[in-house]
Design an enzyme around this catalytic site. Structure first.
Site, PDB file in Angstrom:
ATOM      1  N   ASP A 252      30.012  27.831  32.363  1.00 16.37           N
ATOM      2  CA  ASP A 252      30.044  28.800  33.346  1.00 16.37           C
ATOM      3  C   ASP A 252      30.466  30.245  32.938  1.00 16.37           C
ATOM      4  O   ASP A 252      31.049  30.243  31.492  1.00 16.37           O
ATOM      5  CB  ASP A 252      31.441  28.275  34.263  1.00 16.37           C
ATOM      6  CG  ASP A 252      30.761  27.287  35.273  1.00 16.37           C
ATOM      7  OD1 ASP A 252      29.649  26.974  35.057  1.00 16.37           O
ATOM      8  OD2 ASP A 252      31.696  27.079  36.215  1.00 16.37           O
TER       9      ASP A 252
ATOM     10  N   HIS B 125      26.514  32.020  39.720  1.00 19.07           N
ATOM     11  CA  HIS B 125      28.173  31.841  39.902  1.00 19.07           C
ATOM     12  C   HIS B 125      29.034  32.908  40.621  1.00 19.07           C
ATOM     13  O   HIS B 125      29.883  33.335  40.144  1.00 19.07           O
ATOM     14  CB  HIS B 125      28.641  31.622  38.305  1.00 19.07           C
ATOM     15  CG  HIS B 125      29.839  31.208  38.376  1.00 19.07           C
ATOM     16  ND1 HIS B 125      30.342  29.844  39.318  1.00 19.07           N
ATOM     17  CD2 HIS B 125      31.048  31.035  37.282  1.00 19.07           C
ATOM     18  CE1 HIS B 125      31.501  29.394  38.955  1.00 19.07           C
ATOM     19  NE2 HIS B 125      32.071  30.083  37.955  1.00 19.07           N
TER      20      HIS B 125
ATOM     21  N   HIS C  44      32.954  36.854  40.191  1.00 17.00           N
ATOM     22  CA  HIS C  44      33.613  35.408  40.127  1.00 17.00           C
ATOM     23  C   HIS C  44      35.077  35.757  41.150  1.00 17.00           C
ATOM     24  O   HIS C  44      36.293  35.487  40.730  1.00 17.00           O
ATOM     25  CB  HIS C  44      34.279  35.317  38.692  1.00 17.00           C
ATOM     26  CG  HIS C  44      34.707  33.942  38.256  1.00 17.00           C
ATOM     27  ND1 HIS C  44      35.758  33.525  38.559  1.00 17.00           N
ATOM     28  CD2 HIS C  44      34.072  33.150  37.971  1.00 17.00           C
ATOM     29  CE1 HIS C  44      35.960  32.118  38.194  1.00 17.00           C
ATOM     30  NE2 HIS C  44      34.865  31.865  37.691  1.00 17.00           N
TER      31      HIS C  44
ATOM     32  N   HIS D 150      32.725  26.323  29.579  1.00 16.75           N
ATOM     33  CA  HIS D 150      32.716  27.977  29.469  1.00 16.75           C
ATOM     34  C   HIS D 150      32.215  28.664  28.424  1.00 16.75           C
ATOM     35  O   HIS D 150      32.647  28.088  27.196  1.00 16.75           O
ATOM     36  CB  HIS D 150      33.932  28.397  30.070  1.00 16.75           C
ATOM     37  CG  HIS D 150      34.492  27.874  31.282  1.00 16.75           C
ATOM     38  ND1 HIS D 150      35.335  26.866  31.441  1.00 16.75           N
ATOM     39  CD2 HIS D 150      34.691  28.498  32.639  1.00 16.75           C
ATOM     40  CE1 HIS D 150      35.751  26.598  32.699  1.00 16.75           C
ATOM     41  NE2 HIS D 150      35.202  27.442  33.440  1.00 16.75           N
TER      42      HIS D 150
END
Length: 281
Positions: free
Chosen positions: A101, A152, A156, A246
């Site tokens: 991510d 995503h 964020h 990540h």
């Protein structure tokens, strides 16, 4: 938006993150605490493919939230509106899905791609639009090497605190960048912090995306130490598991090194690292 404005906005989100567990959507669960004390190490040297300038958007990372969900089946020809995200993938054999991510980040993503290429493994990258926009060459490389790129959001944000139009903008802008750099629009979506709401499910379905959460959280965003990350993945390995790691949002040196350690071990143990796939009745 300027870099200092992005940083200020995310610091404000961080201050209010503790209230999310009580005020967020039903069915959200806080992830567990890391076992180890964070270990500091120098970032790996940039790989030969990392030709982009220094990271432009500000770094960010709030404590993730994990959805508690099952795995309903899709209807051919359209994307259904889910009420909860997929937590794992069904299928036969010892298959697992690796996901990363918040990237792409030219300091860490190329090293992850290098390791995956060395072992001929494909992974899924849930990218943020503002990161992807500055590092389009890395999305092109992901396409060339057979990886999946998911949405995503752009910056964020915590979707449970946004309007429907704001969520749509975050998702659409990111899908546009992915289409331009990767070659096709994303088919998978992951909500930042795992904080899903009705609008996110509905809008994602309208854009042809399925919601994917995770089964095993490496907690690498807390930099718990390389060995802790490796142990979490190896202990959590099981058929259908989706692993969350990540490749941006902070110092991801430990994530890079952990992948180098646990990937060959998983392969030697008979696991097949695969990509998420839509499931139909």
């Amino acid at each position: 938006m300027k870099k200092d404005q992005l940083f200020t906005r995310r610091r404000a989100l961080l201050a209010g993150a503790a209230a999310v567990g009580a005020a967020g959507t039903a069915g959200l669960l806080l992830t567990g605490s890391p076992e180890d004390t964070p270990a500091r190490s120098a970032a790996p040297a940039a790989g030969p493919r990392a030709r982009q300038p220094a990271l432009k958007p500000s770094a960010y990372r709030l404590r993730p939230l994990a959805g508690n969900a099952g795995t309903p089946l899709a209807t051919p020809g359209r994307t259904p509106v889910r009420h909860e995200p997929f937590l794992r993938m069904s299928g036969r054999g010892r298959t697992m899905v690796l996901t990363f991510d918040d990237g792409p980040d030219p300091r860490y993503t190329p090293h992850i791609l290098d390791t995956l290429a060395e072992y001929d493994v494909r992974a899924t990258f849930f990218v943020c639009g503002e990161m992807a926009d500055w590092n389009r060459d890395l999305l092109s490389r992901m396409a060339d090497e057979g990886h999946v790129v998911g949405n995503h959001t752009w910056s964020h944000p915590l979707l449970t605190r946004m309007t429907r139009s704001g969520i749509r903008s975050e998702m659409e802008r990111t899908s546009d960048v992915i289409e331009n750099a990767y070659g096709e629009r994303p088919r998978w979506f992951r909500a930042p912090y795992g904080a899903w709401n009705r609008a996110a499910f509905q809008l994602g379905a309208e854009m042809g995306m399925e919601p994917l959460a995770w089964t095993v959280d490496t907690d690498d965003w807390e930099t718990p130490g390389t060995r802790s990350i490796v142990r979490t993945v190896e202990d959590g390995a099981a058929p259908g598991v989706v692993v969350l790691s990540h490749d941006a949002g902070g110092d991801r040196t430990q994530s890079v090194r952990a992948l180098r350690a646990y990937l060959p071990h998983l392969l030697d143990s008979g696991y097949h690292l695969t990509l998420p796939r839509r499931q139909y009745t």
